[in-house]
Design an enzyme around this catalytic site. Structure first.
Site, PDB file in Angstrom:
ATOM      1  N   LYS A 157       0.832  -1.196   0.000  1.00 23.30           N
ATOM      2  CA  LYS A 157       0.000   0.000   0.000  1.00 23.30           C
ATOM      3  C   LYS A 157       0.876   1.259   0.000  1.00 23.30           C
ATOM      4  O   LYS A 157       0.689   2.164  -0.795  1.00 23.30           O
ATOM      5  CB  LYS A 157      -0.915  -0.018   1.234  1.00 23.30           C
ATOM      6  CG  LYS A 157      -1.802   1.196   1.352  1.00 23.30           C
ATOM      7  CD  LYS A 157      -2.761   1.063   2.504  1.00 23.30           C
ATOM      8  CE  LYS A 157      -3.451   2.395   2.753  1.00 23.30           C
ATOM      9  NZ  LYS A 157      -4.410   2.352   3.840  1.00 23.30           N
TER      10      LYS A 157
ATOM     11  N   GLU B  20      10.517  -4.672   4.487  1.00 23.59           N
ATOM     12  CA  GLU B  20      10.615  -6.074   4.084  1.00 23.59           C
ATOM     13  C   GLU B  20      10.290  -6.242   2.601  1.00 23.59           C
ATOM     14  O   GLU B  20      10.998  -6.928   1.856  1.00 23.59           O
ATOM     15  CB  GLU B  20       9.626  -6.932   4.890  1.00 23.59           C
ATOM     16  CG  GLU B  20       9.917  -7.032   6.373  1.00 23.59           C
ATOM     17  CD  GLU B  20       9.205  -5.965   7.193  1.00 23.59           C
ATOM     18  OE1 GLU B  20       8.972  -4.850   6.661  1.00 23.59           O
ATOM     19  OE2 GLU B  20       8.886  -6.236   8.353  1.00 23.59           O
TER      20      GLU B  20
ATOM     21  N   GLY C 143      -4.837  -1.758   4.975  1.00 26.23           N
ATOM     22  CA  GLY C 143      -4.031  -2.907   4.528  1.00 26.23           C
ATOM     23  C   GLY C 143      -4.705  -4.236   4.800  1.00 26.23           C
ATOM     24  O   GLY C 143      -4.775  -5.109   3.941  1.00 26.23           O
ATOM     25  N   ARG C 144      -5.249  -4.401   6.008  1.00 28.67           N
ATOM     26  CA  ARG C 144      -5.838  -5.700   6.388  1.00 28.67           C
ATOM     27  C   ARG C 144      -7.218  -5.913   5.779  1.00 28.67           C
ATOM     28  O   ARG C 144      -7.835  -6.949   5.993  1.00 28.67           O
ATOM     29  CB  ARG C 144      -5.870  -5.836   7.908  1.00 28.67           C
ATOM     30  CG  ARG C 144      -6.470  -4.639   8.641  1.00 28.67           C
ATOM     31  CD  ARG C 144      -6.090  -4.659  10.114  1.00 28.67           C
ATOM     32  NE  ARG C 144      -6.585  -3.497  10.849  1.00 28.67           N
ATOM     33  CZ  ARG C 144      -5.937  -2.344  10.959  1.00 28.67           C
ATOM     34  NH1 ARG C 144      -4.777  -2.170  10.333  1.00 28.67           N
ATOM     35  NH2 ARG C 144      -6.434  -1.355  11.671  1.00 28.67           N
TER      36      ARG C 144
ATOM     37  N   GLU D 237      -4.868  -6.198  14.856  1.00 32.62           N
ATOM     38  CA  GLU D 237      -4.368  -4.886  14.431  1.00 32.62           C
ATOM     39  C   GLU D 237      -5.506  -3.860  14.493  1.00 32.62           C
ATOM     40  O   GLU D 237      -5.271  -2.672  14.692  1.00 32.62           O
ATOM     41  CB  GLU D 237      -3.785  -4.964  13.008  1.00 32.62           C
ATOM     42  CG  GLU D 237      -2.815  -3.843  12.690  1.00 32.62           C
ATOM     43  CD  GLU D 237      -1.974  -4.084  11.438  1.00 32.62           C
ATOM     44  OE1 GLU D 237      -0.753  -4.275  11.551  1.00 32.62           O
ATOM     45  OE2 GLU D 237      -2.540  -4.088  10.331  1.00 32.62           O
TER      46      GLU D 237
ATOM     47  N   HIS E 242      -4.863 -32.670  18.086  1.00 38.29           N
ATOM     48  CA  HIS E 242      -3.720 -33.456  18.562  1.00 38.29           C
ATOM     49  C   HIS E 242      -2.608 -32.549  19.064  1.00 38.29           C
ATOM     50  O   HIS E 242      -1.464 -32.973  19.178  1.00 38.29           O
ATOM     51  CB  HIS E 242      -3.227 -34.364  17.429  1.00 38.29           C
ATOM     52  CG  HIS E 242      -4.304 -35.308  16.977  1.00 38.29           C
ATOM     53  ND1 HIS E 242      -4.519 -36.525  17.566  1.00 38.29           N
ATOM     54  CD2 HIS E 242      -5.280 -35.159  16.041  1.00 38.29           C
ATOM     55  CE1 HIS E 242      -5.565 -37.111  16.991  1.00 38.29           C
ATOM     56  NE2 HIS E 242      -6.046 -36.296  16.067  1.00 38.29           N
TER      57      HIS E 242
ATOM     58  N   LYS F  64       9.259  -0.308  14.193  1.00 37.93           N
ATOM     59  CA  LYS F  64       9.872   0.027  12.893  1.00 37.93           C
ATOM     60  C   LYS F  64      10.953   1.092  13.096  1.00 37.93           C
ATOM     61  O   LYS F  64      12.043   1.003  12.534  1.00 37.93           O
ATOM     62  CB  LYS F  64       8.808   0.561  11.926  1.00 37.93           C
ATOM     63  CG  LYS F  64       7.827  -0.476  11.417  1.00 37.93           C
ATOM     64  CD  LYS F  64       6.907   0.145  10.376  1.00 37.93           C
ATOM     65  CE  LYS F  64       5.740  -0.759  10.032  1.00 37.93           C
ATOM     66  NZ  LYS F  64       4.748  -0.139   9.162  1.00 37.93           N
TER      67      LYS F  64
HETATM   68  O1  F6P Z   1       3.270  -2.727   9.759  1.00 36.61           O
HETATM   69  C1  F6P Z   1       1.913  -2.920   9.654  1.00 36.61           C
HETATM   70  C2  F6P Z   1       1.421  -2.659   8.272  1.00 36.61           C
HETATM   71  O2  F6P Z   1       1.363  -1.300   8.023  1.00 36.61           O
HETATM   72  C3  F6P Z   1       0.088  -3.324   8.048  1.00 36.61           C
HETATM   73  O3  F6P Z   1      -0.960  -2.575   8.517  1.00 36.61           O
HETATM   74  C4  F6P Z   1       0.084  -3.537   6.570  1.00 36.61           C
HETATM   75  O4  F6P Z   1      -0.851  -4.497   6.195  1.00 36.61           O
HETATM   76  C5  F6P Z   1       1.496  -3.976   6.353  1.00 36.61           C
HETATM   77  O5  F6P Z   1       2.245  -3.228   7.285  1.00 36.61           O
HETATM   78  C6  F6P Z   1       2.037  -3.794   4.969  1.00 36.61           C
HETATM   79  O6  F6P Z   1       2.004  -2.463   4.557  1.00 36.61           O
HETATM   80  P1  F6P Z   1       2.177  -2.066   3.041  1.00 36.61           P
HETATM   81  O7  F6P Z   1       1.076  -2.679   2.267  1.00 36.61           O
HETATM   82  O8  F6P Z   1       2.122  -0.560   3.022  1.00 36.61           O
HETATM   83  O9  F6P Z   1       3.521  -2.568   2.572  1.00 36.61           O
END
Ligand code: F6P
Length: 547
Positions: free
Chosen positions: A207, A213, A268-269, A354, A385, A513
């Site tokens: 987003k 990452e 995002g979620r 979240e 199990h 972060k």
């Molecule tokens: O660190 C949390 C977050 O901002 C989430 O809310 C989001 O889904 C995820 O990181 C990834 O964010 P992006 O889509 O901006 O890379």
């Protein structure tokens, strides 16, 4: 200014009511009402909910609905669907429902109808996914794409990953999808060993297009591709991006035709319904992606229009409030009896925790009552199990959701009947339990001596009275999956609304972060900064000298 829910009359009454019910076993509630299953079950959008195995009576539901009414849930729900800026800390509308709005209506944000842009991106997704699937859009060397790699994390990973796993029966064997999220190089590295750059497409799903990452994985994937194909120009044919940050995607070198836009009013979620779902469309085809949206829209319509007493998201949300705030449970288990849903709980974990893992209310006041619980779970029968011992006989009890498709995509032998039997047996065992007398009688019937019975009986007792919901789907299809995900989204909304929190921001992820950025600098500099605390400093030194 909205009063905290604890100050509402219904909150107080619910406390009194809980004390009333505290000594009552579910066995007694079932014995007292032969119509309990009919009374406490409801069906909508292809999902059937049995909530009779809960510590409730009809007046419990009435009181919980009064609480919802007193907190202004109806107004809040109308505001969300209308595009009001209910994400107040970011001044944003919350309109994942617009992404699956199939009613042909306009939805305005700042006076502008968002629906034409939503439809435009859906069409772009269709053109692109069909082009890749039909072999009209080829890789740099003229070969068809065979592997799609989604590079994203959090909502840009969990939702599409969960949906692709669930919809595997609708996929084609010659087009595979993979999801790489972790910054641990092993995640990407292990996958790249198996892929051919000539037939691989990467989707950078982010987003913000700033997530550490995802960008690290995207840059490494790009280097692998360029090295493998010997050409920078190949990036244009082997990369697509999904983002609200079009400057970021352009700077990465992804051509506009391969950039899929979405908007800041999609959290995002909540983003799998947007172009973040491109990997789903590629994997199962755009018609199936449309059916997923249809299912979610059916649940939206149900949530908006159904009477509160028959409203699935309201009922599930209120039951969660009942246990969290009036019985003191801290966790909630989601247990899908379907291997295809093996990442469903992981998706819900982000969605719920979240959204509602908050301790400040919408007015900025510190919260004095419990909010979002820990969400956890694994598919059945595996969980049986592993951790079910704790569910049955642990000192804490945990409300559970059992999710069960009634027909299998893989009707092997008697497998599905066994799956169904196990699912129904677990909720029955949790509810019914086994008394001391029953345990003793059982041991007696096995021919045990009185001394042995005395010794073993305490271990064989199950307290029961442990509540659960059972959600039945006729079959796991794109449509029922869409409805199921939307059900949980709205359940989270109901709870956030009653708890008076902003379910649509996530400031709690920021501090880690920021600190990771400082520690990364120390690792690059080869020494911890003087400002680091003694523990972190010691750990940095160890990391710098792994031995
Ligand atoms: O660190 C949390 C977050 O901002 C989430 O809310 C989001 O889904 C995820 O990181 C990834 O964010 P992006 O889509 O901006 O890379």
């Amino acid at each position: 200014m909205q009063a905290p829910p604890t100050e509402l009359p219904a909150w107080q009454t619910l406390h009194t009511h809980q004390r009333d019910l505290a000594g009552c076993h579910l066995r007694e509630l079932f014995a007292a009402d032969p119509k309990r299953f009919e009374r406490f079950s409801v069906e909508a959008a292809g999902l059937f909910l049995d909530y009779s195995k809960h510590r409730i009576r009809e007046d419990t539901l009435t009181l919980l609905l009064e609480l919802a009414q007193q907190t202004g849930l109806n107004r809040h729900r109308a505001d969300m669907f209308a595009g009001a800026p209910i994400n107040t800390t970011e001044q944003r509308a919350v309109l994942h429902t617009a992404l699956r709005n199939r009613a042909g209506t306009s939805i305005l944000v700042d006076g502008i109808d968002v629906m034409p842009a939503v439809r435009r991106v859906l069409q772009q997704m269709r053109d692109f996914s069909e082009g890749i699937r039909d072999g009209r859009i080829l890789g740099h060397t003229g070969l068809a794409i065979r592997d799609v790699v989604n590079l994203g994390i959090g909502g840009s990973d969990l939702g599409p990953l969960m949906a692709c796993e669930a919809l595997e029966p609708y996929s084609r064997p010659d087009l595979r999808v993979h999801f790489v999220s972790n910054v641990d190089g092993a995640h990407l590295g292990r996958l790249l060993k198996r892929l051919d750059p000539r037939t691989t497409l990467f989707i950078v799903a982010s987003k913000t297009f700033t997530t550490q990452e995802t960008l690290a994985n995207a840059h490494s994937a790009r280097a692998w591709l360029v090295a493998g194909l010997g050409s920078e120009a190949a990036v244009a044919q082997h990369f697509a991006a999904v983002s609200t940050n079009l400057k970021g995607t352009a700077a990465f070198g992804i051509p506009d035709a391969h950039v899929f836009e979405f908007w800041d009013w999609v959290g995002g979620r909540y983003s799998l319904w947007s172009a973040i779902g491109l990997s789903i469309a590629l994997y199962v085809g755009m018609d199936n992606f449309d059916a997923l949206l249809d299912g979610a829209h059916a649940m939206d319509a149900h949530f908006r229009a159904s009477a509160p007493t028959h409203n699935l998201p309201m009922i599930l949300g209120l039951l969660g409030i009942w246990y969290r705030n009036f019985w003191g449970t801290a966790t909630h288990a989601v247990l899908p009896y379907d291997q295809g849903l093996h990442r469903f709980t992981a998706h819900l974990q982000q969605l719920d925790m979240e959204s509602n893992g908050k301790s400040v209310d919408l007015q900025g006041r510190s919260i004095t009552y419990e909010t979002g619980p820990v969400i956890w779970g694994e598919p059945g029968t595996n969980g049986q199990h592993a951790f079910f011992q704790h569910l049955h006989q642990g000192t804490d009890w945990t409300p559970c959701d059992f999710i069960l498709p009634l027909q299998s995509h893989y009707p092997l032998g008697d497998h599905h009947r066994m799956l169904v039997a196990n699912c129904l047996a677990q909720s029955q065992a949790l509810m019914w339990g086994k008394t001391q007398e029953e345990a003793r009688a059982e041991l007696q019937s096995q021919g045990m001596s009185p001394a042995e019975i005395e010794r073993l009986a305490p271990h064989k007792i199950f307290p029961g009275n442990r509540p659960s919901s059972t959600l039945l789907l006729s079959r796991l299809t794109p449509h029922t999956l869409g409805a199921l995900i939307a059900l949980y989204e709205h359940k989270v909304f109901v709870q956030g609304s009653i708890w008076n929190v902003n379910s649509f921001d996530q400031w709690g992820v920021e501090l880690g972060k920021q600190l990771a950025g400082r520690i990364l600098k120390d690792l690059r500099d080869g020494t911890p900064a003087a400002a680091q605390d003694a523990s972190t400093s010691g750990l940095i030194r160890r990391a710098l000298d792994p031995g």
